[in-house]
Design an enzyme around this catalytic site. Structure first.
Site, short mmCIF file in Angstrom:
data_model
loop_
_atom_site.label_atom_id
_atom_site.label_comp_id
_atom_site.label_asym_id
_atom_site.label_seq_id
_atom_site.Cartn_x
_atom_site.Cartn_y
_atom_site.Cartn_z
N CYS A 1 50.08 49.50 31.22
CA CYS A 1 50.72 48.69 32.25
C CYS A 1 52.18 48.56 31.90
O CYS A 1 52.59 48.86 30.78
CB CYS A 1 50.06 47.31 32.34
SG CYS A 1 50.44 46.47 33.90
N CYS B 1 53.96 45.55 32.65
CA CYS B 1 54.46 44.17 32.76
C CYS B 1 55.03 43.60 31.46
O CYS B 1 55.94 42.78 31.49
CB CYS B 1 53.39 43.25 33.35
SG CYS B 1 51.88 43.15 32.41
N LYS C 1 40.35 44.16 39.35
CA LYS C 1 41.11 43.18 38.58
C LYS C 1 41.70 42.16 39.53
O LYS C 1 42.44 42.50 40.45
CB LYS C 1 42.22 43.88 37.80
CG LYS C 1 43.11 42.90 37.03
CD LYS C 1 44.12 43.60 36.15
CE LYS C 1 45.01 42.57 35.48
NZ LYS C 1 46.01 43.19 34.60
N ARG D 1 51.33 38.05 41.19
CA ARG D 1 50.80 39.41 41.23
C ARG D 1 49.84 39.63 42.41
O ARG D 1 49.07 40.57 42.43
CB ARG D 1 50.04 39.71 39.93
CG ARG D 1 50.85 39.55 38.66
CD ARG D 1 50.32 40.46 37.56
NE ARG D 1 50.70 40.06 36.22
CZ ARG D 1 51.93 40.18 35.72
NH1 ARG D 1 52.91 40.65 36.45
NH2 ARG D 1 52.16 39.81 34.48
N GLU E 1 37.32 49.15 45.58
CA GLU E 1 38.22 49.49 44.46
C GLU E 1 37.49 50.37 43.43
O GLU E 1 38.03 51.35 42.95
CB GLU E 1 38.72 48.21 43.77
CG GLU E 1 39.86 47.50 44.49
CD GLU E 1 41.19 48.24 44.34
OE1 GLU E 1 41.25 49.30 43.71
OE2 GLU E 1 42.19 47.71 44.89
N LYS F 1 37.34 42.33 35.94
CA LYS F 1 38.13 41.38 35.16
C LYS F 1 38.68 40.29 36.05
O LYS F 1 39.22 40.63 37.10
CB LYS F 1 39.28 42.15 34.50
CG LYS F 1 40.27 41.28 33.78
CD LYS F 1 41.37 42.11 33.23
CE LYS F 1 42.40 41.18 32.63
NZ LYS F 1 43.64 41.85 32.33
N SER G 1 41.66 35.84 28.47
CA SER G 1 42.21 34.82 27.57
C SER G 1 41.81 33.40 27.96
O SER G 1 41.44 32.60 27.11
CB SER G 1 43.73 34.96 27.52
OG SER G 1 44.29 34.89 28.83
N TYR H 1 37.90 38.09 23.13
CA TYR H 1 38.66 37.58 21.98
C TYR H 1 37.71 36.95 20.97
O TYR H 1 38.13 36.59 19.88
CB TYR H 1 39.72 36.58 22.46
CG TYR H 1 40.69 37.24 23.42
CD1 TYR H 1 41.75 38.00 22.94
CD2 TYR H 1 40.51 37.15 24.80
CE1 TYR H 1 42.62 38.64 23.82
CE2 TYR H 1 41.37 37.78 25.68
CZ TYR H 1 42.42 38.52 25.18
OH TYR H 1 43.26 39.17 26.05
C1 PBG Z 1 48.49 43.48 31.97
C2 PBG Z 1 47.28 42.72 31.59
C3 PBG Z 1 47.00 41.35 31.76
C4 PBG Z 1 45.79 41.11 31.11
C5 PBG Z 1 45.36 42.33 30.62
N1 PBG Z 1 46.27 43.31 30.94
C6 PBG Z 1 47.80 40.27 32.36
C7 PBG Z 1 48.07 40.23 33.80
O1 PBG Z 1 47.62 41.06 34.58
O2 PBG Z 1 48.81 39.34 34.19
C8 PBG Z 1 45.11 39.78 30.98
C9 PBG Z 1 44.24 39.65 29.79
C10 PBG Z 1 43.81 38.27 29.44
O3 PBG Z 1 44.13 37.27 30.12
O4 PBG Z 1 43.11 38.16 28.44
N2 PBG Z 1 48.61 43.78 33.31
#
Ligand code: PBG
Length: 326
Positions: A121, A123, A196, A218, A234, A249, A275, A314
């Site tokens: 990615c 970002c 996602k 986003r 998707e 996710k 997370s 995690y």
């Molecule tokens: C990058 C990405 C993100 C996460 C995984 N890859 C953040 C987002 O899309 O803002 C989130 C992972 C997590 O919250 O544990 N695009």
């Protein structure tokens, strides 16, 4: 069928050996994938404030970490990088000596048997914090594809076993597959973050990865949490474009999506327990409000029961300890 009192479902719940015998879902350490955050510098091992027990690690710490993960029996890691510099086009994401590219080489040298997955990615690498190229305050899909494909290719060239695009641009899986195959990297696996969602549960991660968007959100590329039929579209598209493994996710608030995808497709399915799912349990446990081990294992089991073959969490290291010690 004889009704109660002959029929008693509690019979099979009386003792732990009986419960074990009829258990339908088992979590194995083999199912787990552990995320790691790589940062610049030397001798850095700093706990991430919003995700206790998870660390920012500099490159020199990685081989020890990788060996520990393998020793625990965890088969795979997924890598996130925090680059030295950010710019409009996220160029540090596809630099051949970028933070992830170097980390992959180091880890593969130290622990060749550990499966290395890289998050693909932009970002963390863009100054604006969005997952693609910005044109008039909008993420330009088609301009982003080339950069995403270059990033994935550079990870694969460094030795990543699996590249995992998380940007949610249309057409990225096909672009990545073409780039890999053009370079002879036919064996590099694509694990697509297929469904996602634009989720508030990513909050602690954005702290950890310094990847919060500097304007807007986003929602023009990640999915609306209200949609499940769209998730199937998707996934279908990513499979058609060549994804080897598909992912849903977040996980915990999307168990119905995991189940639907499992039932509709035969591809291996990953779920990412993000997370916020981790930090919620951690925080409540630290307050004495939840039993951490029981809660974390219950959540992982539920994600597997919903249909996930592998789970990014995690809690992987702690779960490996718990699953080993019984
Ligand atoms: C990058 C990405 C993100 C996460 C995984 N890859 C953040 C987002 O899309 O803002 C989130 C992972 C997590 O919250 O544990 N695009």
């Amino acid at each position: 069928m004889a009704p109660f009192p002959q029929l008693r479902l509690r019979r099979l719940r009386r003792t732990e050996p009986l419960r074990k015998m009829v258990r339908e879902t088992r979590v194995n350490i083999d199912d787990l994938i552990y995320p790691l955050f790589v940062v610049p510098g030397q001798r850095v091992k700093e706990e991430i404030a919003s995700m206790p027990g998870n660390f920012h690690l500099s490159a020199d710490q990685l081989s020890q970490e990788a060996e520990e993960i393998l020793r625990l029996g965890i088969p795979a890691i997924i890598l996130f990088g925090l680059p030295e510099t950010k710019d409009e086009l996220g160029s540090a994401a596809y630099a051949s000596d970028g933070i992830i590219q170097k980390a992959v080489r180091d880890i593969k040298r130290a622990a060749p048997d550990l499966i290395v997955i890289t998050d693909v990615c932009l970002c963390q690498y863009t100054s604006h914090g969005h997952c693609g190229v910005i044109d008039d305050d909008y993420v330009n899909n088609d301009k982003t594809l080339e950069l995403i494909a270059r990033t994935a290719l550079s990870h694969a060239e460094a030795g990543a076993d699996i590249v995992a695009p998380s940007d949610m641009m249309d057409g990225r899986v096909a672009a990545i597959r073409a780039a890999l195959d053009d370079s002879g990297l036919h064996s590099t696996v694509i694990m697509a973050y297929a469904a996602k969602y634009a989720s508030a549960f990513y909050g602690p991660f954005r702290d950890a990865a310094e990847s919060a968007p500097q304007f807007g959100d986003r929602r023009s590329y990640q999915m609306d949490p209200a949609n499940v039929r769209e998730a199937l579209r998707e996934v279908e598209l990513d499979i058609a474009e060549g994804a080897d493994i598909v992912m849903v996710k977040p996980a915990l608030a999307y168990l119905d999506v995991i189940r639907k995808v499992r039932d509709a497709f035969n591809h291996p399915l990953a779920a990412y327990s993000v997370s916020g799912e981790f930090s919620m349990i951690k925080a409540a446990a630290r307050n004495g409000w939840l039993d951490e081990k029981q809660t974390a294992l219950e959540v992982i089991t539920a994600i597997k029961r919903a249909g996930a073959d592998m789970i990014v969490t995690y809690y992987a290291k702690e779960a490996a300890h718990w699953l080993t010690s019984g």
